[in-house]
Design an enzyme around this catalytic site. Structure first.
Site, mmCIF file in Angstrom:
data_model
loop_
_atom_site.group_PDB
_atom_site.id
_atom_site.type_symbol
_atom_site.label_atom_id
_atom_site.label_comp_id
_atom_site.label_asym_id
_atom_site.label_seq_id
_atom_site.Cartn_x
_atom_site.Cartn_y
_atom_site.Cartn_z
ATOM 1 N N LYS A 185 -9.733 3.507 -21.267
ATOM 2 C CA LYS A 185 -10.458 2.208 -22.399
ATOM 3 C C LYS A 185 -11.249 2.355 -22.924
ATOM 4 C CE LYS A 185 -8.559 0.197 -17.585
ATOM 5 N NZ LYS A 185 -8.677 -0.655 -16.633
ATOM 6 N N ASN A 234 -4.600 5.334 -19.065
ATOM 7 C CA ASN A 234 -5.587 4.582 -19.842
ATOM 8 C C ASN A 234 -6.893 4.598 -19.895
ATOM 9 O OD1 ASN A 234 -6.697 2.551 -21.695
ATOM 10 N ND2 ASN A 234 -5.713 0.778 -19.462
ATOM 11 N N HIS A 252 -2.877 -5.936 -23.076
ATOM 12 C CA HIS A 252 -3.559 -5.113 -21.805
ATOM 13 C C HIS A 252 -4.066 -6.510 -21.306
ATOM 14 C CE1 HIS A 252 -5.675 -3.603 -19.290
ATOM 15 N NE2 HIS A 252 -5.745 -2.936 -18.717
ATOM 16 N N GLU A 269 -7.143 -6.912 -20.362
ATOM 17 C CA GLU A 269 -8.279 -6.598 -20.568
ATOM 18 C C GLU A 269 -8.483 -7.578 -21.842
ATOM 19 O OE1 GLU A 269 -9.947 -3.170 -19.603
ATOM 20 O OE2 GLU A 269 -9.375 -3.152 -17.551
ATOM 21 N N GLU A 278 1.135 -5.078 -14.721
ATOM 22 C CA GLU A 278 -0.137 -4.927 -13.529
ATOM 23 C C GLU A 278 -1.041 -6.161 -13.640
ATOM 24 O OE1 GLU A 278 -2.575 -1.481 -15.802
ATOM 25 O OE2 GLU A 278 -2.124 -2.871 -17.541
ATOM 26 N N SER A 286 -4.876 -0.234 -9.931
ATOM 27 C CA SER A 286 -5.681 0.590 -8.464
ATOM 28 C C SER A 286 -5.250 1.639 -7.860
ATOM 29 C CB SER A 286 -6.819 -0.652 -7.912
ATOM 30 O OG SER A 286 -7.289 -0.793 -8.274
ATOM 31 N N GLY A 321 -8.516 -2.308 -11.104
ATOM 32 C CA GLY A 321 -10.161 -1.639 -11.509
ATOM 33 C C GLY A 321 -10.988 -1.951 -10.161
HETATM 34 P P1 PGA Z 1 -7.058 0.782 -12.706
HETATM 35 O O1 PGA Z 1 -6.496 -0.008 -14.507
HETATM 36 O O2 PGA Z 1 -5.979 2.483 -12.423
HETATM 37 O O3 PGA Z 1 -8.292 1.277 -12.892
HETATM 38 O O4 PGA Z 1 -6.679 -0.049 -11.648
HETATM 39 C C1 PGA Z 1 -5.454 0.007 -14.554
HETATM 40 C C2 PGA Z 1 -5.047 -0.726 -16.265
HETATM 41 O O5 PGA Z 1 -5.620 -1.681 -16.460
HETATM 42 O O6 PGA Z 1 -4.365 0.305 -17.103
#
Ligand code: PGA
Length: 261
Positions: free
Chosen positions: A14, A12, A102, A104, A174, A220, A180
């Site tokens: 983003k 992903n 997601h 976010e 998640e 992460s 992140g």
């Molecule tokens: P990350 O993001 O691997 O940077 O923690 C995962 C995600 O948001 O799908």
């Protein structure tokens, strides 16, 4: 049955990489991955909308075995929705997987369970597969509310789907506090939550449907923690954010299978 689900590792991106960078990314990734990787793991990339046509062209013209994904879409097919992209538009670009719900999108852009449910249904109606995301905040985890949060999201977001639709689905667990942040759920905690997710699917759609749903862990993920996560019986894949931006690092995550045999 566990073990028969084909692993899926998804990148992903983003809001990173313009379309020139995106082309370089997939070319490098396709060069680094080898046929043995593709034989055992499905690998998808989820670029920003402005990159999708370019990435599609590269994947198809070079006959790469990468699966094209998107990060989001609207649930309506067309209309006065300034700034939005419809599932039909993505399907026309041979997008196969669309991330829906997601954290976010939910936290920053205010998507509700109801929005997510409509999106998952719209993605399926357009012949694509949703990667349906769920997960708890740090406060919810500390209060012992992980199972209730995830259960509620899965039930609300997937209500009304048929057994057939569910069987092909991907669900990503998640934990929001792990996204992140460099903090990863332990493989045991990730397994426990993914098991809860599978249990909710079994309860609503039957055990054989639950056995075929693919469940990813995200938050992460790095080359160093990927093998232990993928060894868990209810984790069938990984949804990778930050580490998917570097083709070398992402390819090392995909190569987890060489370490666990
Ligand atoms: P990350 O993001 O691997 O940077 O923690 C995962 C995600 O948001 O799908």
């Amino acid at each position: 049955m566990p073990g028969t689900r084909r692993p899926l590792v998804s990148g992903n991106w983003k809001m990173h990489h313009n379309h020139f960078e995106a082309i370089q990314m997939v070319q490098k990734l396709a060069y680094i991955l080898n046929p043995a990787d593709h034989d055992v793991v499905d690998v998808s990339v989820h670029p920003p909308f402005t990159d999708i046509r370019s990435v599609q062209t590269v994947i198809e013209s070079d006959e790469m075995r990468l699966v094209l994904g998107a990060q989001h879409c609207h649930f309506e097919e067309r209309g006065a929705f300034t700034g939005e992209v419809s599932p039909g538009m993505l399907a026309k670009l041979n997008v196969a997987l669309v991330i829906v719900g997601h954290s976010e999108r939910r936290e920053v852009f205010g998507e509700t369970d109801d929005d997510v449910r409509l999106k998952a249904a719209a993605v399926l109606a357009n012949g694509m597969t949703p990667i349906f995301c769920c997960g708890e905040t740090r406060e919810e985890r500390e209060a012992g509310g992980t199972d209730a949060k995830v259960t509620g999201q899965v039930k609300a977001g997937l209500a009304g789907l048929s057994q057939d639709q569910m069987a092909g689905l991907v669900i990503a667990y998640e934990p929001i506090w792990a996204i992140g942040t460099g903090l990863t759920a332990t493989p045991e905690d990730a397994q426990a939550a993914c098991r809860v997710v599978r249990g909710v699917v079994a309860e609503g759609w039957g055990q054989s449907t639950a056995d075929s749903v693919r469940i990813q862990y995200g938050g992460s993920v790095k080359p160093v923690n990927a093998p232990d996560l993928m060894m868990q019986p209810d984790i069938d894949g990984l949804l990778v954010g930050g580490a998917s931006l570097d083709p070398d690092e992402f390819a090392r995550i995909v190569a987890y299978h060489r370490l666990i045999g």
